[in-house]
Design an enzyme around this catalytic site. Structure first.
Site, mmCIF file in Angstrom:
data_model
loop_
_atom_site.group_PDB
_atom_site.id
_atom_site.type_symbol
_atom_site.label_atom_id
_atom_site.label_comp_id
_atom_site.label_asym_id
_atom_site.label_seq_id
_atom_site.Cartn_x
_atom_site.Cartn_y
_atom_site.Cartn_z
ATOM 1 N N ARG A 24 0.825 -1.209 0.000
ATOM 2 C CA ARG A 24 0.000 0.000 0.000
ATOM 3 C C ARG A 24 0.866 1.269 0.000
ATOM 4 N NH1 ARG A 24 -5.379 0.107 1.821
ATOM 5 N NH2 ARG A 24 -6.254 -1.942 2.026
ATOM 6 N N ARG A 28 -2.632 7.282 1.871
ATOM 7 C CA ARG A 28 -2.948 8.472 2.669
ATOM 8 C C ARG A 28 -1.829 9.000 3.547
ATOM 9 N NH1 ARG A 28 -8.200 5.631 4.694
ATOM 10 N NH2 ARG A 28 -6.635 4.011 4.437
ATOM 11 N N ARG A 37 -6.297 12.920 -4.189
ATOM 12 C CA ARG A 37 -7.548 12.280 -3.756
ATOM 13 C C ARG A 37 -8.634 13.312 -3.443
ATOM 14 N NH1 ARG A 37 -11.577 10.433 -2.602
ATOM 15 N NH2 ARG A 37 -12.165 8.744 -1.205
ATOM 16 N N ASP A 74 -7.611 -1.267 -6.679
ATOM 17 C CA ASP A 74 -8.071 -1.928 -5.463
ATOM 18 C C ASP A 74 -8.557 -3.323 -5.814
ATOM 19 O OD1 ASP A 74 -8.681 -1.065 -2.481
ATOM 20 O OD2 ASP A 74 -10.247 -2.445 -3.109
ATOM 21 N N TYR A 149 -15.875 -9.989 0.930
ATOM 22 C CA TYR A 149 -16.479 -8.646 0.816
ATOM 23 C C TYR A 149 -17.790 -8.703 0.035
ATOM 24 C CZ TYR A 149 -12.131 -6.656 2.617
ATOM 25 O OH TYR A 149 -11.072 -6.333 3.415
#
Ligand code: CP3
Length: 341
Positions: A24, A28, A37, A74, A149
């Site tokens: 990752r 952020r 973003r 993703d 998910y």
């Protein structure tokens, strides 16, 4: 022979110092990521806009001497491409309209690759933009992890919804796994054709499964993807990351046929050294919170990991994704320590 040290390591050649990438690595903790973003309506729009996705993929390589770029996307673009409603809500993580035994038949695998065309365009642009010694990593989620998910509708600590669904509706569950295997094979083959050097299978929820379930839901589908991809891209280099596989790690590597094995941070170093053949390339496995805390404990643990795997091909990485509160100086310190000792 390749001049890309990270790719060479996946292919089994030990390097003097381990190459490094960070799970990752675009995200952020980087102000330049937050800036890009903040101008997008939502996270999926970022994934599907090649200009922006290319830019954020390259951001961490401008700051740090990393050996690989990982495609910015993703694992949940696949359910989105299959027609499931997927949203990323602020502070909540992903939310999906859960599939049921009835709605699985309505998924649309025939349109998935077309929907993913912008992601493949990003791969193409990255292949053209990267320096020749950098490895380009593509990826997808492994079927069981993506299914957790799709069935649960969100992340959970025990994946209970998907585990129960698999037991109560075995036929519908198998149909879902078949769709995910076929779509993932097509998607990964397309990533290789667009210029990916290596792909990683993220099996982030390889935990909480008994041995029968691990065999059926993790080993079987991961093996089918490896075989399916290699039937069309001979010798395709593949990293498997079965997070939480613990006592199943050696079996996972041997039976799926992945080239390299990602280790989570709870895997003891001595266990890995003892139970994995020293010809099997390993990747990992620093606890991301050690990178948040920094200081001497970070240096000491980095050195221990490098030392433990010094007899085998090793790619340095975290044992799970970097977290948003990670100080950038700590990342710079980590990369320097791995590269220069
Ligand atoms: O730099 C990179 O590593 C490439 C991009 C990447 C993302 N997600 C971007 C992302 C990769 C490889 C992933 C994989 C992924 N996504 C996994 C497997 C790895 C793992 O962590 O176990 C999983 C389980 C997901 C699903 C997912 N996506 C969750 C659970 C979340 C919410 C939690 C979180 O970290 O926010 C996401 C969102 C997501 N994916 C973000 C990023 C940068 C943050 C969203 C934002 O910026 O608004």
């Amino acid at each position: 022979m390749t001049h890309k040290p990270l790719l060479a390591t996946v292919l089994g050649q030990r390097q003097e110092r381990p190459p490094i990438w960070i799970m990752r690595q675009a995200g952020r903790y980087l102000p330049e990521y937050r800036e890009v973003r903040s101008h997008t309506k939502n996270f999926l729009e970022l994934c599907y806009t090649p200009d922006l996705a290319t830019e954020v993929t390259l951001q961490p390589l401008r700051r740090f001497d990393l050996d690989a770029a990982i495609l910015f996307s993703d694992i949940l673009v696949v359910p989105d491409a299959l027609g499931q409603n997927v949203r990323f809500e602020q502070g909540e993580g992903p939310v999906l309209d859960p599939v049921s035994a009835q709605t699985i038949a309505a998924l649309k695998p025939e349109r998935a690759l077309e929907h993913l065309a912008p992601v493949l365009e990003t791969v193409r642009r990255l292949g053209a933009a990267l320096a020749p010694e950098k490895t380009l990593i593509g990826f997808c989620g492994s079927p069981w992890t993506v299914a957790t998910y799709m069935i649960g509708g969100r992340g959970s600590t025990d994946q209970a919804a998907a585990r129960l669904f698999a037991l109560r509706h075995p036929e519908a569950f198998e149909a879902l796994i078949d769709i995910l295997v076929a779509t993932s094979v097509d998607y990964l083959v397309a990533q290789f054709e667009a210029g990916a050097d290596v792909v990683q299978l993220f099996e982030s929820w390889a935990l909480n499964l008994d041995d029968v379930a691990f065999e059926e839901r993790v080993i079987g589908p991961n093996r089918r993807i490896v075989e399916g991809v290699r039937a069309r891209v001979p010798n395709a280099p593949i990293i498997g990351f079965p997070r939480g596989a613990a006592g199943n790690l050696a079996r996972y590597a041997a039976r799926t046929g992945v080239n390299a094995l990602g280790l989570d941070y709870a895997t003891p170093l001595d266990f890995a050294v003892k139970h994995l053949p020293n010809t099997l390339p390993v990747q990992g496995n620093l606890d991301p919170l050690r990178l948040v805390a920094g200081g001497d404990q970070l240096d000491a643990r980095v050195d221990s990991i490098i030392e433990a795997f010094s007899d085998r091909p090793h790619i340095f990485n975290l044992g799970h994704g970097i977290v948003p509160e990670t100080p950038i100086e700590h990342v710079a310190r980590l990369v320097d320590r791995v590269k220069n000792g």
